[in-house]
Design a protein around this motif. Structure first.
Motif, PDB file in Angstrom:
ATOM      1  N   UNK A 239     -25.522  -6.238  -8.664  1.00  0.00           N
ATOM      2  CA  UNK A 239     -25.771  -7.662  -8.424  1.00  0.00           C
ATOM      3  C   UNK A 239     -25.332  -8.512  -9.621  1.00  0.00           C
ATOM      4  N   UNK A 240     -25.238  -9.801  -9.340  1.00  0.00           N
ATOM      5  CA  UNK A 240     -24.907 -10.771 -10.378  1.00  0.00           C
ATOM      6  C   UNK A 240     -25.899 -10.675 -11.538  1.00  0.00           C
ATOM      7  N   UNK A 241     -27.187 -10.611 -11.153  1.00  0.00           N
ATOM      8  CA  UNK A 241     -28.247 -10.544 -12.157  1.00  0.00           C
ATOM      9  C   UNK A 241     -27.990  -9.407 -13.149  1.00  0.00           C
ATOM     10  N   UNK A 242     -27.645  -8.235 -12.610  1.00  0.00           N
ATOM     11  CA  UNK A 242     -27.399  -7.079 -13.473  1.00  0.00           C
ATOM     12  C   UNK A 242     -26.228  -7.311 -14.401  1.00  0.00           C
ATOM     13  N   UNK A 243     -25.153  -7.897 -13.839  1.00  0.00           N
ATOM     14  CA  UNK A 243     -23.975  -8.159 -14.657  1.00  0.00           C
ATOM     15  C   UNK A 243     -24.313  -9.147 -15.777  1.00  0.00           C
ATOM     16  N   UNK A 244     -25.107 -10.153 -15.417  1.00  0.00           N
ATOM     17  CA  UNK A 244     -25.522 -11.141 -16.422  1.00  0.00           C
ATOM     18  C   UNK A 244     -26.236 -10.466 -17.586  1.00  0.00           C
ATOM     19  N   UNK A 245     -27.063  -9.450 -17.271  1.00  0.00           N
ATOM     20  CA  UNK A 245     -27.801  -8.768 -18.336  1.00  0.00           C
ATOM     21  C   UNK A 245     -26.841  -8.180 -19.364  1.00  0.00           C
ATOM     22  N   UNK A 246     -25.799  -7.501 -18.873  1.00  0.00           N
ATOM     23  CA  UNK A 246     -24.823  -6.910 -19.791  1.00  0.00           C
ATOM     24  C   UNK A 246     -24.087  -7.998 -20.579  1.00  0.00           C
ATOM     25  N   UNK A 247     -23.674  -9.055 -19.862  1.00  0.00           N
ATOM     26  CA  UNK A 247     -22.923 -10.113 -20.534  1.00  0.00           C
ATOM     27  C   UNK A 247     -23.749 -10.725 -21.660  1.00  0.00           C
ATOM     28  N   UNK A 248     -25.031 -10.972 -21.366  1.00  0.00           N
ATOM     29  CA  UNK A 248     -25.909 -11.554 -22.393  1.00  0.00           C
ATOM     30  C   UNK A 248     -26.066 -10.593 -23.568  1.00  0.00           C
ATOM     31  N   UNK A 249     -26.202  -9.308 -23.262  1.00  0.00           N
ATOM     32  CA  UNK A 249     -26.410  -8.322 -24.317  1.00  0.00           C
ATOM     33  C   UNK A 249     -25.200  -8.180 -25.222  1.00  0.00           C
TER      34      UNK A 249
ATOM     35  N   UNK B 251     -16.133 -10.791 -23.860  1.00  0.00           N
ATOM     36  CA  UNK B 251     -17.166  -9.755 -23.953  1.00  0.00           C
ATOM     37  C   UNK B 251     -16.463  -8.467 -24.386  1.00  0.00           C
ATOM     38  N   UNK B 252     -16.375  -8.274 -25.695  1.00  0.00           N
ATOM     39  CA  UNK B 252     -15.510  -7.250 -26.265  1.00  0.00           C
ATOM     40  C   UNK B 252     -15.848  -5.827 -25.833  1.00  0.00           C
ATOM     41  N   UNK B 253     -17.147  -5.518 -25.676  1.00  0.00           N
ATOM     42  CA  UNK B 253     -17.538  -4.129 -25.416  1.00  0.00           C
ATOM     43  C   UNK B 253     -17.529  -3.763 -23.939  1.00  0.00           C
ATOM     44  N   UNK B 254     -17.107  -4.692 -23.105  1.00  0.00           N
ATOM     45  CA  UNK B 254     -17.167  -4.439 -21.659  1.00  0.00           C
ATOM     46  C   UNK B 254     -15.750  -4.421 -21.083  1.00  0.00           C
ATOM     47  N   UNK B 255     -15.586  -3.880 -19.862  1.00  0.00           N
ATOM     48  CA  UNK B 255     -14.269  -3.880 -19.236  1.00  0.00           C
ATOM     49  C   UNK B 255     -13.681  -5.292 -19.182  1.00  0.00           C
ATOM     50  N   UNK B 256     -12.358  -5.391 -19.319  1.00  0.00           N
ATOM     51  CA  UNK B 256     -11.704  -6.701 -19.367  1.00  0.00           C
ATOM     52  C   UNK B 256     -12.047  -7.547 -18.141  1.00  0.00           C
ATOM     53  N   UNK B 257     -12.130  -6.892 -16.989  1.00  0.00           N
ATOM     54  CA  UNK B 257     -12.352  -7.649 -15.762  1.00  0.00           C
ATOM     55  C   UNK B 257     -13.723  -8.331 -15.769  1.00  0.00           C
ATOM     56  N   UNK B 258     -14.674  -7.789 -16.540  1.00  0.00           N
ATOM     57  CA  UNK B 258     -15.999  -8.422 -16.601  1.00  0.00           C
ATOM     58  C   UNK B 258     -15.897  -9.808 -17.232  1.00  0.00           C
ATOM     59  N   UNK B 259     -14.987  -9.966 -18.194  1.00  0.00           N
ATOM     60  CA  UNK B 259     -14.807 -11.287 -18.776  1.00  0.00           C
ATOM     61  C   UNK B 259     -14.152 -12.222 -17.756  1.00  0.00           C
TER      62      UNK B 259
END
Lengths: 346, 514, 330
Positions: free
Chosen positions: A200-210, B358-366
């Motif tokens: 989910x979006x929520x989960x992805x947001x958690x990683x992005x914030x971290x 977001x350097x530590x994550x896959x490029x597509x996540x950015x």
């Protein structure tokens, strides 16, 4: 996607570790190789799993919630007092879970709306929730709920509230085939959290914030809302843990779970979550929780004292982290060597 | 290119007949690798006594890495460093300091909660009284006026830089490295700095001067080297070369026009999509302008003139600004990046690493970070994510092994494209680009310029903020110049040329507010 | 002086005095000399632990094992005393134990690069476990009189240990202010990268901080054992969290680089005093934790707003400063 990819994940390493551990324990004591016994053994540390699973989400955001050990006691005593007050035990359970959610909301708001270190905030609420849990019976007396027994609710202060109905207590022991209800609940909880985190979006947001909280703000991620939800889930998990312990020990107490902080955080960290944020998985935490839980059970079974187990657990946490850090350094070193070796061609 | 020619003249006079001193520092075939990516590929470099040796190159070219190796902050992976002919191992900054090498970093190392005096003396063995007696004449000669007992958090950027120079002088450095010292300084401060540098050189100190301003290099340096993608592509005395040689050395494709294309014909400007009226904060005041669909509005001005603060106020990152902002005709009082995004405005921040990727994550996540709501109602569809990711990778010519490659392992130019892709994924009507080509290589630059043109053709409005004035001149339909927190000038048509923009940026044409 | 009045030390001292006055409205016994010294006396263990924790927090680290270290050192003290060791040897053994415990943390954090919270959480378990293994889980009682004696000593009506702790605070304060290597703790916490570049031995500084935390925890163990007269298995349990709270209360910021020993000590005094006040007010002790938590949260919340305002002010000042500098050219 190549399936060998999965063989190199940390989760797979934990599965191997779990199997090896069970086999070794089985060699020492064959009863360990019995699936029923193994599943039954999980009852001893189910509360750790309930609290550790959602804590993973918080740690992924580079936060921490150490107040969960107090929320356990708070939920437990709430449940007990609500029942003493004549409320149906399952409604009481719902109230206890709601208290956990409110506790999580409090943490979440404080973390999201200020820049105060989450460790400080949840340290404050650790004291506050524990204090409220301890004081709640006396407070209710003060508020005029004197009707319950001559000594008032404060009598429950130290011995806890016992005599809870079997319909509730029984939940901690009932099984579907050989699988205990609480373990099924853990699995369901893990599936839900895992879907939340990875799909989910929520989960992805958690990683992005971290990984990069500032970039998250610039990218339009609803940082505050996401943080609040993460802490709410942590509070809910802790309340679930407290309620479970109430049924397991057949007694509602304000101090339940007080010594669970070390195993909870160990499970999350051993499960692959980085305390600095940005990485971690639900299945990793679950597997690490099982590895640690069975390790404890196994050591107890072969006659190791509780005290020594505590030393072992601490050593496991420290060693696992040290190995992980050194592997990272070595990994980068190897990568760089490889690039240098290729320099003539490059 | 008038400024360069002026600079040439002064360079001629400054560098005339100066005999080179003994070689003090020498780098031989130096390699450095980060996370498996070679950053320096066997570079050579020398510095002589009393020489001012300029090092040029884009931000990703490896010049900062080179300087960190010389100053002991990084260790080289292969090759050697010689000091006065003897191989040395500079294991730590401390060792480098003891060997007489000191770097004045681009971002001064300030301890905000220690006093200014403690900041100066940190790492040295002087008693406070002794320190004071040594520091005071240095401060005097550098014109550094500050309360030595005050917390260093209150120092301005220019003062912080002086603090670093004093630190180097306190250590009796023989090799002083200045890493882009002028980027945050005014004209006069720059002149004063150059005067000090010449005096230091006259004492036999070797100076390495890092800059991306050609005029300054031609003015101050005796010798100049150019790094491109981790390779030293030029190393000549300043007298032997022209600024054009330097530009050619930095860009692989030799082209006199920075953007490699003739100025496009103006399209009929569309409706107003962004309107800013009377916006002000402590960093700037009275900002008013309109931006129309299909238009490129350049925003020029020196670093620190308030450009970035203005854009952060527009998108609601700075909540303390007051004034009116209308996006697509809707006045938005309570703005945040996500609200602006919903109304079709995105901001591509200047500091890519801190605020963009977001350097530590896959490029597509950015790439998909701003549009996750389009990847499914409840659950994110990895299929949808992949198709969006791959579409942008193709369209923007992003070089990666797969969209799942960790963003931190991409080159600077590709990282910037990923950040741009994130902004464009939401199909915005207005894009604010803050220094979109800073530190990326020439071919990635061209891709960015092509992209800007493509977007305007589609009717997207662009606010282009850049310190590269050539870029602003070549790409913009209209140019606003910001000087000391005010929009002092608006240039259109033939007025958009390097001279006018440069003069306005330095406040030479506008009346200076009191 | 003006600087002091705006400091966290002043804020927390003011709050403490208000709290005492408020309590006095209901129970004037608190104003008695003995009551006041008793509050001081009761806070000494936490004060000492907090002083050690302070060095770690200066460096932007955290140590949640200090309570366990105190417990372990107390066990070593009690055990060696009951083995008949002379008191000086027993105390030395306890102090060495604390230093070693701190060094174990230091090795893990500086050389193995384990994040401080993980490392010290691990050793929290290890030290607590060791305590019980050494004693077999039973309390250490029947300690010789020699260790209990100092607790009864008084000078000018004030207990010996209060004097001792005041002396320790004074020495620590002098060192952190005047002894240059002690300033490294602040520098490392303020800007670790910069500290390294400028030649400060960053790892050694971190190493020293965790070792000092262990040393102070052991010192606390000696005072604690002497005051109580026995060692229970949950001795100093939870003191690590209280020590962190005391530091935060006293203005030692977890973001590193800020704070003073005086602040840390007053913070610890405050944490303990809340307990004493509640007793004077007739509130059951069960509310201790709730009050401590609420006060900690309130103080950090106020501090957050003060800092935000200050930051804004600082930003404005800096921009004005830049503008005036640039004004020089025209």
């Amino acid at each position: 996607m190549n399936w060998t990819r999965y063989l190199r994940t940390w989760e797979f390493a934990l599965v191997v570790l779990l199997v090896v551990e069970i086999l070794i324990l089985g060699m020492i004591n064959p009863t360990f190789l019995n699936a029923e016994n193994l599943l039954y053994a999980t009852l001893d540390f189910t509360h750790i799993l309930f609290a550790a699973l959602p804590l993973t989400l918080v740690i992924i955001t580079a936060g921490i919630d150490i107040s969960s050990v107090s929320v356990m006691g708070l939920a437990s005593i709430t449940l007990g007092l609500a029942w003493v007050a004549g409320i149906n035990i399952f409604v009481a359970l719902a109230i206890a879970l709601l208290v956990g959610i409110i506790a999580g909301l409090f943490n979440g708001f404080f973390v999201a709306k200020t820049d105060v270190n989450p460790l400080v905030i949840t340290l404050g609420t650790l004291f506050m929730f524990a204090g409220i849990a301890q004081g709640m019976p006396a407070l209710l007396d003060l508020l005029g709920f004197k009707a319950y027994g001559s000594a008032g609710l404060a009598a429950y202060q130290y011995e806890g509230i016992t005599g809870l109905p079997d319909s509730f207590i029984g939940l901690s022991e009932a099984t579907v085939w050989i699988i205990p209800y609480p373990f099924i609940a853990v699995l369901i909880f893990a599936v839900i959290l895992s879907l939340l985190l990875h799909k989910t979006r929520f989960g992805r947001y958690l990683y992005l914030i971290g990984v990069n909280p500032k970039a998250a703000v610039y990218s339009g991620v609803p940082v505050q809302k996401t943080l609040i939800w993460a802490y709410v889930l942590s509070g809910f998990g802790a309340a679930l843990a407290g309620s479970y312990l109430t049924a397991y020990f057949t007694s509602a107490r304000a101090d339940l779970g007080g010594d669970a902080l070390l195993p909870i955080i160990t499970a999350v960290v051993l499960g692959g979550a980085d305390i600095l944020g940005g990485s971690g998985t639900i299945w990793g935490t679950l597997l690490a929780g099982l590895v640690l839980g069975f390790l404890r059970q196994g050591l107890l079974a072969i006659g190791v004292t509780n005290d020594l187990i505590q030393v072992v657990m601490g050593a496991v946490l420290v060693t696992a982290m040290a190995v992980k850090q050194l592997m990272n350094v070595y990994g980068e070193y190897r990568l760089n060597r490889k690039a240098l070796a290729n320099k003539e061609r490059g | 290119m008038r400024i360069w020619e002026n600079a040439m003249k002064s360079a001629d006079s400054a560098n005339a007949n100066k005999p080179p001193g003994n070689v003090m520092l020498e780098l031989r075939n130096v390699w450095k690798v980060f996370a498996g990516v070679p950053v320096l590929k066997g570079i050579n470099f020398t510095l002589a006594e009393g020489e001012i040796h300029a090092l040029l190159g884009g931000n990703g070219s490896g010049k900062s890495t080179t300087m960190k190796i010389i100053s002991g902050a990084y260790q080289l992976d292969d090759g050697e460093i010689r000091l006065y002919g003897k191989p040395v191992k500079l294991d730590s900054p401390k060792v480098a300091h003891d060997a007489g090498i000191y770097m004045v970093p681009q971002e001064p190392h300030v301890f905000p909660h220690l006093s200014v005096l403690e900041n100066l003396g940190i790492g040295l063995d002087f008693s406070p009284a002794e320190l004071r007696t040594r520091v005071e004449p240095l401060l005097e000669s550098l014109g550094f006026h500050a309360d030595l007992e005050e917390e260093a958090a209150f120092l301005s950027i220019a003062q912080q830089q002086l603090l670093e120079i004093v630190r180097g002088l306190l250590r009796n450095a023989r090799v002083l490295i200045f890493d882009e010292p002028t980027s945050a300084l005014t004209f006069r401060e720059t002149e004063q700095l150059f005067e000090r540098m010449r005096r230091l050189a006259a004492q036999g100190i070797g100076l390495i001067f890092i800059s991306h301003r050609l005029g300054e290099v031609m003015e101050i340096a005796d010798r100049v080297s150019v790094l491109r993608d981790g390779v030293m592509v030029l190393d000549e005395p300043v007298g032997n070369i022209t600024p054009h040689d330097l530009v050619r050395a930095m860009l692989p494709e030799s082209s006199d026009n920075v953007t490699g294309e003739e100025k496009r014909e103006r399209l009929e400007p569309g409706e107003v999509v962004l309107e800013v009226e009377n916006l002000h904060s402590e960093a700037f005041s009275d900002a008013s302008f309109k931006l129309r669909a299909g238009e490129v509005l350049g925003l020029a001005g020196l670093v620190g003139s308030g450009r970035t603060e203005l854009s952060e106020a527009i998108v609601g990152i700075d909540k303390h600004a007051h004034g009116l902002v209308k996006i697509g005709g809707t006045a938005l009082n309570n703005r945040s990046p996500s609200i602006c995004q919903q109304h079709g405005l995105v901001y591509v921040p200047e500091d890519r690493h801190a605020h963009g990727i977001f350097l530590d994550l896959p490029s597509v996540y950015t790439i998909t970070a701003g549009i996750l709501d389009r990847l499914g109602k409840w659950f994110l569809s990895s299929e949808a994510e992949r198709s969006i990711g791959e579409r942008f990778v193709d369209a923007m010519n992003i070089k990666l092994t797969s969209i799942w490659q960790i963003a931190g392992t991409l080159s600077g130019g590709n990282q910037q494209k990923v950040v741009l892709a994130k902004a464009l994924a939401g199909e915005p009507r207005v894009v604010i680009l803050d220094e979109p080509t800073r530190g990326i290589d020439a071919s990635a630059r061209q891709d960015v310029y092509r992209l800007i043109r493509e977007l305007t053709r589609q009717g997207v409005a662009i606010l282009l903020i850049s310190s590269e004035l050539e870029e602003v001149v070549d790409l913009s339909d209209r140019v606003l110049v910001m000087y000391r927190g005010r929009l002092t000038e608006e240039l259109t048509g033939d007025d958009i040329n390097l001279e006018r923009v440069t003069e306005a940026s330095f406040g030479l044409t506008a009346e200076v507010p009191a | 002086m003006k600087k002091f009045l705006r400091s966290r030390e002043a804020l927390i001292t003011g709050l403490l005095i208000l709290l005492i006055l408020f309590t006095g409205l209901f129970n004037s016994n608190i104003f008695k000399f003995n009551s006041i010294t008793e509050i001081f006396n009761a806070s000494l263990t936490l004060v000492l632990i907090s002083l050690g924790e302070m060095f770690v927090i200066f460096t932007r680290g955290i140590d949640v094992s200090v309570g366990a270290t105190t417990g372990l050192a107390a066990v070593i003290l009690g055990t060696t005393l009951n083995l008949g060791w002379p008191i000086e040897w027993a105390i030395s053994a306890a102090i060495v134990t604390g230093i070693l415990a701190g060094m174990v943390n230091a090795v893990g954090i500086t050389f193995l690069r384990v994040p401080p919270i993980i490392m010290t959480l691990g050793t929290l378990g290890i030290y607590r476990g060791l305590m019980r293994i050494i004693t077999g889980g039973s309390w250490i009682e029947n300690l010789p009189q020699s260790i209990k004696e100092p607790n009864l000593w008084k000078f000018a009506g004030i207990p010996f240990y209060v004097w001792l702790t005041l002396l320790v605070i004074a020495i620590t304060a002098w060192i952190t202010l005047k002894y240059k290597p002690a300033r490294y703790f602040y520098a490392v916490g303020d800007n670790e990268q910069g500290a390294y570049i400028l030649g400060i031995p960053v790892r050694l500084t971190l190493f020293a901080a965790y070792t000092l935390a262990g040393f102070f925890a052991a010192l606390a163990a000696v005072v604690f054992t002497s005051q109580i007269g026995f060692v229970s298995m949950n001795a100093a349990d939870g003191f690590e969290l209280k020590a962190i709270a005391a530091n935060v209360l006293g203005g030692v910021s977890l973001t590193g680089g800020i704070g003073t020993p005086l602040g840390a000590a007053i913070g610890a005094l405050f944490m303990t005093a809340v307990h004493s006040m509640l007793i004077f007010l007739g509130v059951p002790g069960i509310w201790d934790n709730a009050f401590a938590g609420v006060i900690l949260l309130t103080v950090v919340y106020i501090d957050y707003h003060v800092r935000s305002a200050l930051e804004l002010q600082r930003r404005q000042a800096r921009i004005r400063g830049d503008a005036s500098l640039k004004g020089g050219e025209s």
